[in-house]
Design a protein around this motif. Structure first.
Motif, PDB file in Angstrom:
ATOM      1  N   THR A   1       7.327  -2.567  -6.172  1.00 41.83           N
ATOM      2  CA  THR A   1       8.157  -2.577  -4.956  1.00 41.83           C
ATOM      3  C   THR A   1       7.231  -2.664  -3.756  1.00 41.83           C
ATOM      4  O   THR A   1       7.230  -1.787  -2.895  1.00 41.83           O
ATOM      5  CB  THR A   1       9.019  -1.301  -4.883  1.00 41.83           C
ATOM      6  OG1 THR A   1       8.154  -0.151  -5.020  1.00 41.83           O
ATOM      7  CG2 THR A   1      10.061  -1.252  -5.987  1.00 41.83           C
ATOM      8  N   CYS A   2       6.462  -3.718  -3.696  1.00 42.00           N
ATOM      9  CA  CYS A   2       5.340  -3.769  -2.748  1.00 42.00           C
ATOM     10  C   CYS A   2       5.779  -3.839  -1.292  1.00 42.00           C
ATOM     11  O   CYS A   2       5.006  -3.536  -0.393  1.00 42.00           O
ATOM     12  CB  CYS A   2       4.412  -4.922  -3.076  1.00 42.00           C
ATOM     13  SG  CYS A   2       5.103  -6.557  -2.748  1.00 42.00           S
ATOM     14  N   SER A   3       7.026  -4.268  -1.021  1.00 46.61           N
ATOM     15  CA  SER A   3       7.531  -4.336   0.344  1.00 46.61           C
ATOM     16  C   SER A   3       6.543  -5.082   1.233  1.00 46.61           C
ATOM     17  O   SER A   3       6.124  -6.184   0.912  1.00 46.61           O
ATOM     18  CB  SER A   3       7.831  -2.922   0.855  1.00 46.61           C
ATOM     19  OG  SER A   3       8.447  -2.932   2.113  1.00 46.61           O
ATOM     20  N   ILE A   4       6.104  -4.470   2.351  1.00 48.77           N
ATOM     21  CA  ILE A   4       5.240  -5.154   3.301  1.00 48.77           C
ATOM     22  C   ILE A   4       3.752  -5.022   2.957  1.00 48.77           C
ATOM     23  O   ILE A   4       2.901  -5.518   3.680  1.00 48.77           O
ATOM     24  CB  ILE A   4       5.472  -4.629   4.723  1.00 48.77           C
ATOM     25  CG1 ILE A   4       5.225  -3.122   4.774  1.00 48.77           C
ATOM     26  CG2 ILE A   4       6.884  -4.983   5.186  1.00 48.77           C
ATOM     27  CD1 ILE A   4       5.284  -2.527   6.164  1.00 48.77           C
ATOM     28  N   GLY A   5       3.431  -4.308   1.855  1.00 47.65           N
ATOM     29  CA  GLY A   5       2.063  -4.314   1.350  1.00 47.65           C
ATOM     30  C   GLY A   5       1.186  -3.138   1.682  1.00 47.65           C
ATOM     31  O   GLY A   5      -0.028  -3.188   1.455  1.00 47.65           O
ATOM     32  N   SER A   6       1.745  -2.026   2.182  1.00 51.35           N
ATOM     33  CA  SER A   6       0.891  -0.905   2.592  1.00 51.35           C
ATOM     34  C   SER A   6       0.106  -0.307   1.432  1.00 51.35           C
ATOM     35  O   SER A   6      -1.053   0.090   1.592  1.00 51.35           O
ATOM     36  CB  SER A   6       1.734   0.173   3.281  1.00 51.35           C
ATOM     37  OG  SER A   6       2.765   0.647   2.432  1.00 51.35           O
ATOM     38  N   GLU A   7       0.716  -0.233   0.242  1.00 42.95           N
ATOM     39  CA  GLU A   7      -0.005   0.296  -0.916  1.00 42.95           C
ATOM     40  C   GLU A   7      -1.025  -0.718  -1.437  1.00 42.95           C
ATOM     41  O   GLU A   7      -2.102  -0.347  -1.912  1.00 42.95           O
ATOM     42  CB  GLU A   7       0.975   0.646  -2.040  1.00 42.95           C
ATOM     43  CG  GLU A   7       1.974   1.740  -1.716  1.00 42.95           C
ATOM     44  CD  GLU A   7       1.420   3.138  -1.916  1.00 42.95           C
ATOM     45  OE1 GLU A   7       0.273   3.277  -2.391  1.00 42.95           O
ATOM     46  OE2 GLU A   7       2.153   4.097  -1.597  1.00 42.95           O
TER      47      GLU A   7
ATOM     48  N   PHE B   1       6.365  -6.168  10.290  1.00 43.32           N
ATOM     49  CA  PHE B   1       7.195  -5.101   9.734  1.00 43.32           C
ATOM     50  C   PHE B   1       8.673  -5.424   9.917  1.00 43.32           C
ATOM     51  O   PHE B   1       9.039  -6.222  10.778  1.00 43.32           O
ATOM     52  CB  PHE B   1       6.943  -3.769  10.466  1.00 43.32           C
ATOM     53  CG  PHE B   1       5.528  -3.296  10.486  1.00 43.32           C
ATOM     54  CD1 PHE B   1       5.026  -2.513   9.460  1.00 43.32           C
ATOM     55  CD2 PHE B   1       4.692  -3.614  11.557  1.00 43.32           C
ATOM     56  CE1 PHE B   1       3.723  -2.063   9.486  1.00 43.32           C
ATOM     57  CE2 PHE B   1       3.384  -3.160  11.589  1.00 43.32           C
ATOM     58  CZ  PHE B   1       2.898  -2.381  10.549  1.00 43.32           C
ATOM     59  N   THR B   2       9.500  -4.738   9.129  1.00 45.41           N
ATOM     60  CA  THR B   2      10.890  -4.488   9.507  1.00 45.41           C
ATOM     61  C   THR B   2      10.978  -2.990   9.802  1.00 45.41           C
ATOM     62  O   THR B   2      10.128  -2.211   9.362  1.00 45.41           O
ATOM     63  CB  THR B   2      11.885  -4.847   8.393  1.00 45.41           C
ATOM     64  OG1 THR B   2      11.714  -3.919   7.291  1.00 45.41           O
ATOM     65  CG2 THR B   2      11.679  -6.281   7.900  1.00 45.41           C
ATOM     66  N   ASP B   3      11.992  -2.603  10.544  1.00 46.83           N
ATOM     67  CA  ASP B   3      12.129  -1.190  10.900  1.00 46.83           C
ATOM     68  C   ASP B   3      12.244  -0.314   9.653  1.00 46.83           C
ATOM     69  O   ASP B   3      11.568   0.706   9.519  1.00 46.83           O
ATOM     70  CB  ASP B   3      13.345  -1.002  11.801  1.00 46.83           C
ATOM     71  CG  ASP B   3      13.530   0.448  12.213  1.00 46.83           C
ATOM     72  OD1 ASP B   3      12.671   0.985  12.929  1.00 46.83           O
ATOM     73  OD2 ASP B   3      14.532   1.053  11.800  1.00 46.83           O
TER      74      ASP B   3
ATOM     75  N   ALA C   1       7.061  -3.605  19.259  1.00 44.17           N
ATOM     76  CA  ALA C   1       7.446  -2.189  19.248  1.00 44.17           C
ATOM     77  C   ALA C   1       7.130  -1.546  17.901  1.00 44.17           C
ATOM     78  O   ALA C   1       6.637  -0.407  17.840  1.00 44.17           O
ATOM     79  CB  ALA C   1       8.936  -2.055  19.574  1.00 44.17           C
ATOM     80  N   LEU C   2       7.393  -2.262  16.812  1.00 51.36           N
ATOM     81  CA  LEU C   2       7.107  -1.725  15.484  1.00 51.36           C
ATOM     82  C   LEU C   2       5.607  -1.550  15.277  1.00 51.36           C
ATOM     83  O   LEU C   2       5.158  -0.574  14.665  1.00 51.36           O
ATOM     84  CB  LEU C   2       7.689  -2.641  14.412  1.00 51.36           C
ATOM     85  CG  LEU C   2       9.227  -2.652  14.299  1.00 51.36           C
ATOM     86  CD1 LEU C   2       9.683  -3.725  13.324  1.00 51.36           C
ATOM     87  CD2 LEU C   2       9.746  -1.289  13.867  1.00 51.36           C
TER      88      LEU C   2
ATOM     89  N   VAL D   1      11.693 -11.817   2.424  1.00 52.66           N
ATOM     90  CA  VAL D   1      11.146 -11.597   3.760  1.00 52.66           C
ATOM     91  C   VAL D   1      10.000 -10.597   3.705  1.00 52.66           C
ATOM     92  O   VAL D   1       8.930 -10.805   4.294  1.00 52.66           O
ATOM     93  CB  VAL D   1      12.248 -11.114   4.723  1.00 52.66           C
ATOM     94  CG1 VAL D   1      11.650 -10.716   6.071  1.00 52.66           C
ATOM     95  CG2 VAL D   1      13.296 -12.193   4.914  1.00 52.66           C
ATOM     96  N   ARG D   2      10.201  -9.510   2.977  1.00 48.04           N
ATOM     97  CA  ARG D   2       9.125  -8.509   2.869  1.00 48.04           C
ATOM     98  C   ARG D   2       7.933  -9.075   2.102  1.00 48.04           C
ATOM     99  O   ARG D   2       6.784  -8.739   2.401  1.00 48.04           O
ATOM    100  CB  ARG D   2       9.658  -7.234   2.209  1.00 48.04           C
ATOM    101  CG  ARG D   2      10.686  -6.531   3.077  1.00 48.04           C
ATOM    102  CD  ARG D   2      10.967  -5.126   2.600  1.00 48.04           C
ATOM    103  NE  ARG D   2      12.026  -4.500   3.379  1.00 48.04           N
ATOM    104  CZ  ARG D   2      12.390  -3.238   3.261  1.00 48.04           C
ATOM    105  NH1 ARG D   2      11.776  -2.459   2.380  1.00 48.04           N
ATOM    106  NH2 ARG D   2      13.362  -2.744   3.998  1.00 48.04           N
TER     107      ARG D   2
END
Length: 381
Positions: A96-102, A66-68, A49-50, A121-122
């Motif tokens: 703050t790279c999180s899931i890496g979009s940047e 992803f996470t929501d 879904a994400l 996790v991210r």
């Protein structure tokens, strides 16, 4: 996480990805997934879904994790690509790279890229999404582990479903981030509605760039003085047209009654406070010094405008009569400076006819001389 990144996980995601997962089929589809994959069904359905939601932000979201919350804050690919171009050829550390979009965008243009985040996790998701070519580590954004590199930060503005509007409530707080990055060139992504005065009260003296995409204001990015153009404190970037307006541009536009066209400037221009600069560039004028609607005898290239057919003092009765006289049955309503709910007004007008029109309702004048005015228009597209 390990399961999702495994071969069996990828096969399971592919199988769940063939389910419709619509509002009408969700209960049955979840039951099907649970029968096939047991306790792993929930994470598989959520991931699929994400990924489908992420297609609005990314071209290649079909294989991402992803996470929501991370998806909600993730930078849309065109916005990230624009920022990466401003950082082209530099060494960049995304704090703050999180899931890496940047990171994906930066990897295409920066000389060196690394990412860090506190959330393991991210970080694992970023490794999956970005691949092995970018260095990743777990670290606190307030204690950068890099030296010399330009730093990029996107402090968290959500806690679950709740948005944080006060930059002092960001995670990490914006003031703490400025203090930690005081000696470094930096770019900090913020919500587009951030209070610029609060940012300046925190000591920020660089450039605030407001960026729009697909007609929507997406973010405000704070560029430290070393990364800003000389003298620029405000910038509006419209990715749909590629146009940029800055506060060092001329702003000598006049104020006059509406001419042939009305123009509602892009939200990035309005949010950045550069309406007069935009008007001066395109030979437009303001119809009121305190209202963002502009007018002109011709439209700027690529801009949607409204050709004025009729102007009248606003009241529901007068507007209904004027629209009925033009056999208007469908109307787009734009509001600025008056307390009118467009959807409620449209219902109350009870229009019947086979023509379409746009109505611009705004306030012209100040004090006792101010008046609500309606313009019946033909949109350019």
């Amino acid at each position: 996480m390990r399961f999702l990144r495994s071969e069996s996980g990828r096969q399971a995601l592919s199988e769940v990805g063939r389910l419709e997962l619509s509002a009408a089929t969700l209960v049955a589809d979840v039951a099907t997934a649970r029968t096939r994959f047991g306790e792993r069904a929930a994470v598989l359905v959520e991931t699929v879904a994400l990924r489908r939601r992420a297609a609005a932000k990314f071209d290649d979201a079909a294989q991402w994790l992803f996470t929501d919350e991370a998806l909600q804050q993730a930078t849309a690919a065109p916005v990230a690509a624009h920022r990466a171009q401003r950082l082209a050829g530099m060494a960049v550390h995304d704090l703050t790279c999180s899931i890496g979009s940047e990171l994906v965008a930066l990897d295409d243009s920066a000389a060196f890229v690394m990412g860090s985040d506190l959330d393991p996790v991210r970080l694992a998701m970023a490794r999956h999404n970005v691949g092995d070519q970018v260095a990743l580590c777990r670290a606190d954004a307030l204690h950068p582990v890099s030296k010399d590199a330009v730093v990029l930060a996107d402090p968290a503005r959500r806690s679950g479903s709740t948005r944080r509007f006060d930059p002092r409530a960001y995670q990490p707080p914006l003031g703490d981030l400025f203090a930690a990055l005081a000696s470094r060139d930096h770019a900090v992504k913020c919500a587009p509605g951030i209070d610029f005065a609060v940012v300046e009260d925190m000591g920020f003296r660089g450039e605030i760039e407001v960026t729009s995409l697909a007609g929507s204001v997406r973010e405000a990015c704070l560029w430290s003085p070393g990364l800003a153009d000389t003298g620029v404190r405000r910038r509006a970037t419209m990715l749909d047209t590629g146009e940029q307006v800055v506060d060092t541009d001329p702003d000598d536009c006049g104020v006059a009654p509406a001419g042939r066209w009305l123009v509602d400037p892009d939200g990035a221009v309005v949010r950045a406070g550069l309406v007069r600069h935009y008007a001066a560039r395109h030979g437009l004028w303001q119809i009121d010094p305190d209202i963002a609607y502009l007018s002109g005898d011709r439209l700027p290239d690529g801009v949607r405008g409204f050709e004025v057919l009729e102007q009248l003092g606003y009241s529901e009765r007068h507007l209904r009569q004027a629209l009925s006289g033009r056999a208007v049955g469908a109307v787009e309503i734009l509001i600025r400076g008056v307390d009118v709910d467009p959807d409620a007004l449209r219902r109350r007008l009870r229009l019947r006819g086979d023509q379409q029109a746009s109505v611009v309702i705004t306030r012209i004048g100040s004090g006792a001389a101010s008046r609500a005015t309606a313009f019946i228009c033909r949109p350019s597209r």
